[in-house]
Motif scaffolding. Structure first.
Motif, PDB file in Angstrom:
ATOM      1  N   GLN A 195     -40.459 -23.469  54.279  1.00  0.00           N
ATOM      2  CA  GLN A 195     -40.579 -23.049  52.877  1.00  0.00           C
ATOM      3  C   GLN A 195     -39.358 -22.244  52.459  1.00  0.00           C
ATOM      4  OE1 GLN A 195     -43.629 -23.128  50.576  1.00  0.00           O
ATOM      5  NE2 GLN A 195     -42.035 -22.550  49.127  1.00  0.00           N
ATOM      6  N   LEU A 196     -38.925 -21.312  53.318  1.00  0.00           N
ATOM      7  CA  LEU A 196     -37.744 -20.507  53.002  1.00  0.00           C
ATOM      8  C   LEU A 196     -36.500 -21.388  52.871  1.00  0.00           C
ATOM      9  CD1 LEU A 196     -37.817 -17.229  55.159  1.00  0.00           C
ATOM     10  CD2 LEU A 196     -37.824 -17.426  52.662  1.00  0.00           C
ATOM     11  N   LEU A 197     -36.331 -22.291  53.819  1.00  0.00           N
ATOM     12  CA  LEU A 197     -35.147 -23.156  53.797  1.00  0.00           C
ATOM     13  C   LEU A 197     -35.086 -23.969  52.513  1.00  0.00           C
ATOM     14  CD1 LEU A 197     -35.153 -24.364  57.513  1.00  0.00           C
ATOM     15  CD2 LEU A 197     -33.403 -22.945  56.422  1.00  0.00           C
ATOM     16  N   PHE A 198     -36.204 -24.550  52.122  1.00  0.00           N
ATOM     17  CA  PHE A 198     -36.197 -25.374  50.908  1.00  0.00           C
ATOM     18  C   PHE A 198     -36.103 -24.523  49.652  1.00  0.00           C
ATOM     19  CE2 PHE A 198     -37.122 -28.819  53.711  1.00  0.00           C
ATOM     20  CZ  PHE A 198     -36.556 -29.913  53.068  1.00  0.00           C
ATOM     21  N   ASP A 199     -36.653 -23.317  49.683  1.00  0.00           N
ATOM     22  CA  ASP A 199     -36.452 -22.405  48.548  1.00  0.00           C
ATOM     23  C   ASP A 199     -34.966 -22.130  48.351  1.00  0.00           C
ATOM     24  OD1 ASP A 199     -39.150 -22.225  48.045  1.00  0.00           O
ATOM     25  OD2 ASP A 199     -39.408 -20.233  48.939  1.00  0.00           O
ATOM     26  N   TRP A 200     -34.272 -21.838  49.452  1.00  0.00           N
ATOM     27  CA  TRP A 200     -32.849 -21.500  49.362  1.00  0.00           C
ATOM     28  C   TRP A 200     -32.016 -22.691  48.915  1.00  0.00           C
ATOM     29  CZ3 TRP A 200     -32.954 -18.625  54.726  1.00  0.00           C
ATOM     30  CH2 TRP A 200     -33.583 -17.382  54.545  1.00  0.00           C
ATOM     31  N   PHE A 201     -32.245 -23.858  49.506  1.00  0.00           N
ATOM     32  CA  PHE A 201     -31.445 -25.028  49.138  1.00  0.00           C
ATOM     33  C   PHE A 201     -31.725 -25.461  47.699  1.00  0.00           C
ATOM     34  CE2 PHE A 201     -30.490 -25.370  53.629  1.00  0.00           C
ATOM     35  CZ  PHE A 201     -29.227 -25.939  53.636  1.00  0.00           C
ATOM     36  N   CYS A 202     -32.976 -25.352  47.251  1.00  0.00           N
ATOM     37  CA  CYS A 202     -33.282 -25.657  45.845  1.00  0.00           C
ATOM     38  C   CYS A 202     -32.551 -24.689  44.916  1.00  0.00           C
ATOM     39  CB  CYS A 202     -34.792 -25.572  45.605  1.00  0.00           C
ATOM     40  SG  CYS A 202     -35.729 -26.986  46.226  1.00  0.00           S
ATOM     41  N   ASP A 203     -32.524 -23.432  45.305  1.00  0.00           N
ATOM     42  CA  ASP A 203     -31.833 -22.422  44.516  1.00  0.00           C
ATOM     43  C   ASP A 203     -30.341 -22.728  44.452  1.00  0.00           C
ATOM     44  OD1 ASP A 203     -31.593 -19.928  43.074  1.00  0.00           O
ATOM     45  OD2 ASP A 203     -30.776 -19.053  44.895  1.00  0.00           O
ATOM     46  N   TRP A 204     -29.742 -23.083  45.582  1.00  0.00           N
ATOM     47  CA  TRP A 204     -28.303 -23.377  45.612  1.00  0.00           C
ATOM     48  C   TRP A 204     -27.981 -24.610  44.764  1.00  0.00           C
ATOM     49  CZ3 TRP A 204     -28.516 -22.680  51.609  1.00  0.00           C
ATOM     50  CH2 TRP A 204     -28.547 -21.304  51.900  1.00  0.00           C
ATOM     51  N   ALA A 205     -28.834 -25.629  44.832  1.00  0.00           N
ATOM     52  CA  ALA A 205     -28.593 -26.826  44.018  1.00  0.00           C
ATOM     53  C   ALA A 205     -28.649 -26.483  42.530  1.00  0.00           C
ATOM     54  CB  ALA A 205     -29.628 -27.898  44.359  1.00  0.00           C
ATOM     55  N   GLN A 206     -29.600 -25.638  42.163  1.00  0.00           N
ATOM     56  CA  GLN A 206     -29.707 -25.232  40.756  1.00  0.00           C
ATOM     57  C   GLN A 206     -28.476 -24.437  40.311  1.00  0.00           C
ATOM     58  OE1 GLN A 206     -32.926 -22.529  39.880  1.00  0.00           O
ATOM     59  NE2 GLN A 206     -33.001 -23.138  37.737  1.00  0.00           N
ATOM     60  N   LEU A 207     -27.997 -23.551  41.186  1.00  0.00           N
ATOM     61  CA  LEU A 207     -26.812 -22.753  40.860  1.00  0.00           C
ATOM     62  C   LEU A 207     -25.570 -23.633  40.717  1.00  0.00           C
ATOM     63  CD1 LEU A 207     -27.395 -19.722  43.258  1.00  0.00           C
ATOM     64  CD2 LEU A 207     -27.544 -19.690  40.764  1.00  0.00           C
ATOM     65  N   ILE A 208     -25.457 -24.653  41.569  1.00  0.00           N
ATOM     66  CA  ILE A 208     -24.336 -25.595  41.464  1.00  0.00           C
ATOM     67  C   ILE A 208     -24.365 -26.283  40.105  1.00  0.00           C
ATOM     68  CG2 ILE A 208     -23.404 -27.780  42.344  1.00  0.00           C
ATOM     69  CD1 ILE A 208     -24.449 -26.879  45.148  1.00  0.00           C
ATOM     70  N   LEU A 209     -25.534 -26.774  39.741  1.00  0.00           N
ATOM     71  CA  LEU A 209     -25.670 -27.479  38.464  1.00  0.00           C
ATOM     72  C   LEU A 209     -25.396 -26.533  37.291  1.00  0.00           C
ATOM     73  CD1 LEU A 209     -26.430 -30.151  37.115  1.00  0.00           C
ATOM     74  CD2 LEU A 209     -28.827 -29.397  37.153  1.00  0.00           C
ATOM     75  N   ARG A 210     -25.901 -25.318  37.380  1.00  0.00           N
ATOM     76  CA  ARG A 210     -25.687 -24.353  36.296  1.00  0.00           C
ATOM     77  C   ARG A 210     -24.199 -24.070  36.110  1.00  0.00           C
ATOM     78  NH1 ARG A 210     -28.395 -18.671  37.159  1.00  0.00           N
ATOM     79  NH2 ARG A 210     -30.290 -19.921  36.928  1.00  0.00           N
ATOM     80  N   TYR A 211     -23.485 -23.901  37.221  1.00  0.00           N
ATOM     81  CA  TYR A 211     -22.048 -23.610  37.109  1.00  0.00           C
ATOM     82  C   TYR A 211     -21.295 -24.806  36.530  1.00  0.00           C
ATOM     83  CZ  TYR A 211     -17.308 -22.170  38.210  1.00  0.00           C
ATOM     84  OH  TYR A 211     -15.980 -21.839  38.102  1.00  0.00           O
ATOM     85  N   GLN A 212     -21.714 -26.013  36.904  1.00  0.00           N
ATOM     86  CA  GLN A 212     -21.063 -27.202  36.354  1.00  0.00           C
ATOM     87  C   GLN A 212     -21.223 -27.266  34.835  1.00  0.00           C
ATOM     88  OE1 GLN A 212     -22.810 -30.459  38.606  1.00  0.00           O
ATOM     89  NE2 GLN A 212     -21.025 -30.543  39.975  1.00  0.00           N
ATOM     90  N   TYR A 267     -17.439 -23.933  45.144  1.00  0.00           N
ATOM     91  CA  TYR A 267     -16.702 -25.039  45.766  1.00  0.00           C
ATOM     92  C   TYR A 267     -17.449 -26.361  45.577  1.00  0.00           C
ATOM     93  CZ  TYR A 267     -15.273 -28.169  49.553  1.00  0.00           C
ATOM     94  OH  TYR A 267     -14.889 -29.268  50.281  1.00  0.00           O
ATOM     95  N   LEU A 268     -18.760 -26.355  45.859  1.00  0.00           N
ATOM     96  CA  LEU A 268     -19.540 -27.586  45.735  1.00  0.00           C
ATOM     97  C   LEU A 268     -19.651 -28.028  44.281  1.00  0.00           C
ATOM     98  CD1 LEU A 268     -22.375 -26.908  48.355  1.00  0.00           C
ATOM     99  CD2 LEU A 268     -20.493 -28.552  48.534  1.00  0.00           C
ATOM    100  N   ALA A 269     -19.744 -27.066  43.362  1.00  0.00           N
ATOM    101  CA  ALA A 269     -19.812 -27.414  41.945  1.00  0.00           C
ATOM    102  C   ALA A 269     -18.536 -28.109  41.480  1.00  0.00           C
ATOM    103  CB  ALA A 269     -20.054 -26.155  41.113  1.00  0.00           C
ATOM    104  N   GLU A 270     -17.409 -27.693  42.024  1.00  0.00           N
ATOM    105  CA  GLU A 270     -16.122 -28.263  41.613  1.00  0.00           C
ATOM    106  C   GLU A 270     -15.815 -29.590  42.304  1.00  0.00           C
ATOM    107  OE1 GLU A 270     -13.583 -25.001  42.511  1.00  0.00           O
ATOM    108  OE2 GLU A 270     -13.919 -23.975  40.599  1.00  0.00           O
ATOM    109  N   LYS A 271     -16.388 -29.806  43.477  1.00  0.00           N
ATOM    110  CA  LYS A 271     -16.056 -30.990  44.274  1.00  0.00           C
ATOM    111  C   LYS A 271     -17.111 -32.097  44.217  1.00  0.00           C
ATOM    112  CE  LYS A 271     -12.226 -29.231  45.969  1.00  0.00           C
ATOM    113  NZ  LYS A 271     -10.912 -29.807  45.612  1.00  0.00           N
ATOM    114  N   THR A 272     -18.281 -31.819  43.620  1.00  0.00           N
ATOM    115  CA  THR A 272     -19.382 -32.782  43.661  1.00  0.00           C
ATOM    116  C   THR A 272     -19.640 -33.361  42.271  1.00  0.00           C
ATOM    117  OG1 THR A 272     -20.429 -31.432  45.385  1.00  0.00           O
ATOM    118  CG2 THR A 272     -21.765 -33.162  44.390  1.00  0.00           C
ATOM    119  N   PRO A 273     -19.704 -34.692  42.131  1.00  0.00           N
ATOM    120  CA  PRO A 273     -20.058 -35.288  40.838  1.00  0.00           C
ATOM    121  C   PRO A 273     -21.462 -34.844  40.411  1.00  0.00           C
ATOM    122  CG  PRO A 273     -19.198 -36.950  42.352  1.00  0.00           C
ATOM    123  CD  PRO A 273     -19.422 -35.717  43.154  1.00  0.00           C
ATOM    124  N   GLN A 274     -21.620 -34.588  39.122  1.00  0.00           N
ATOM    125  CA  GLN A 274     -22.903 -34.073  38.647  1.00  0.00           C
ATOM    126  C   GLN A 274     -24.090 -34.994  38.944  1.00  0.00           C
ATOM    127  OE1 GLN A 274     -24.371 -33.047  34.294  1.00  0.00           O
ATOM    128  NE2 GLN A 274     -22.847 -31.558  34.980  1.00  0.00           N
TER     129      GLN A 274
END
Length: 328
Positions: A242-259, A278-285
């Protein structure tokens, strides 16, 4: 006798000060804000034979029996095993209790936690008791995720939202609960707990800050190709899914928000800001959106206690995460 928390003071006055009580309450809100303590305090108040203002007296026969866990007019329904469902047979036993006459000639009080743990048959079996409980019976349902409850269960209860404490109240409470922690550590715990101080205290006891540091270090090594997904997944065996998926979901949302915003103040906690940027700049939306959809779907399965192969699930997560930078 259950003690209240400072952020519940106004709500407690509203609940305990009622001249007439509903036959069923649904106390809902995020985990870790003291809903169980609030329900137990109200349960004691409702069962007490000589209440003192808004609280149970703590001295009468009813209060002594409740404190000893042997009150004949009190029933607590919860999963038989941690993180398992509440089954229909358990609810049938509860229904048998509800139709009986109170042994101390007062109220009967039922506490159900978490209400969303009831499977479909169990929830349906409870409906009649929720609508028309026998005698003077009050049912207290506690829910961390009320959206997972049947609409027919929610509609039969007085729904009471329980407040998330303010940042200041949470920090003050944590300072007293965790005096051994530095202010910066308490702030980090509170952030990891999404503002829930009781969850923050529990995370401290479980060493979640150390687990987070281990995961962040592993993610950075994965992106630098210094470790493969399989051994990294195995190194996280002590970290809850649960913790791992909470964190990765949060990071994915932050990447999208920054994009979308290019707002550097919205990159999240300091430990992953550079990685997120870094991931926001290097990953296609579209790739980020696809990753986010997959993460949310898997997180839902984890929250629903699905029978998952942990190692294969984490390997799939890490393979996709490592492939984020680059063309879609």
């Amino acid at each position: 006798m259950a003690e209240g928390y400072p952020w519940q003071a106004t709500l407690w006055q509203q609940l305990a000060g009622r001249s007439q009580h509903a036959h069923a309450y649904l106390l809902h809100g995020p985990a870790g804000i003291g809903k169980r303590a609030l329900a137990e305090r109200l349960m004691a108040r409702l069962l007490c034979q000589r209440p003192v203002e808004l609280d149970a007296c703590g001295q009468c026969k009813s209060c002594h029996l409740l404190a000893a866990g042997s009150h004949p007019d009190n029933y607590i329904l919860q999963p038989e095993e941690v993180d398992k469902a509440i089954k229909v047979d358990q609810v049938r036993d509860l229904v048998n209790f509800v139709v009986q006459t109170a042994q101390l000639a007062g109220r009967k009080v039922v506490l159900v936690e978490p209400a969303e743990a009831m499977n479909l048959n169990a929830a349906n079996a409870l409906l009649k008791s929720l609508e028309e409980p026998s005698g003077d019976t009050v049912l207290l349902l506690i829910s961390h995720q009320p959206s997972r409850l049947l609409p027919t269960v929610r509609s039969r209860c007085v729904q009471q939202a329980c407040p998330l404490p303010s940042q200041a109240l949470s920090q003050d409470w944590l300072a007293q609960a965790l005096p051994e922690c530095a202010e910066e550590e308490r702030a980090e715990l509170l952030c990891l707990a999404a503002g829930s101080p009781l969850v923050a205290a529990r995370m401290h006891a479980q060493g979640v800050r150390q687990q987070r540091a281990l995961v962040v270090e592993g993610v950075k090594k994965l992106l630098k190709q210094q470790i493969a997904p399989s051994p990294l997944a195995e190194s996280w065996n002590a970290v809850a899914l649960q913790l791992l998926f909470d964190w990765f979901c949060d990071w994915a949302q932050l990447i999208l928000r920054y994009q979308l915003t290019r707002d550097e103040t919205g990159l999240g906690q300091a430990d992953m800001r550079k990685v997120v940027q870094y991931l926001a700049e290097k990953t296609p939306q579209p790739k980020v959106l696809q990753m986010q959809d997959w993460l949310l779907a898997q997180r839902q399965k984890v929250m629903g206690k699905a029978n998952l192969n942990r190692v294969l699930l984490l390997e799939a997560l890490l393979v996709q995460w490592a492939s984020l930078p680059g063309p879609g």
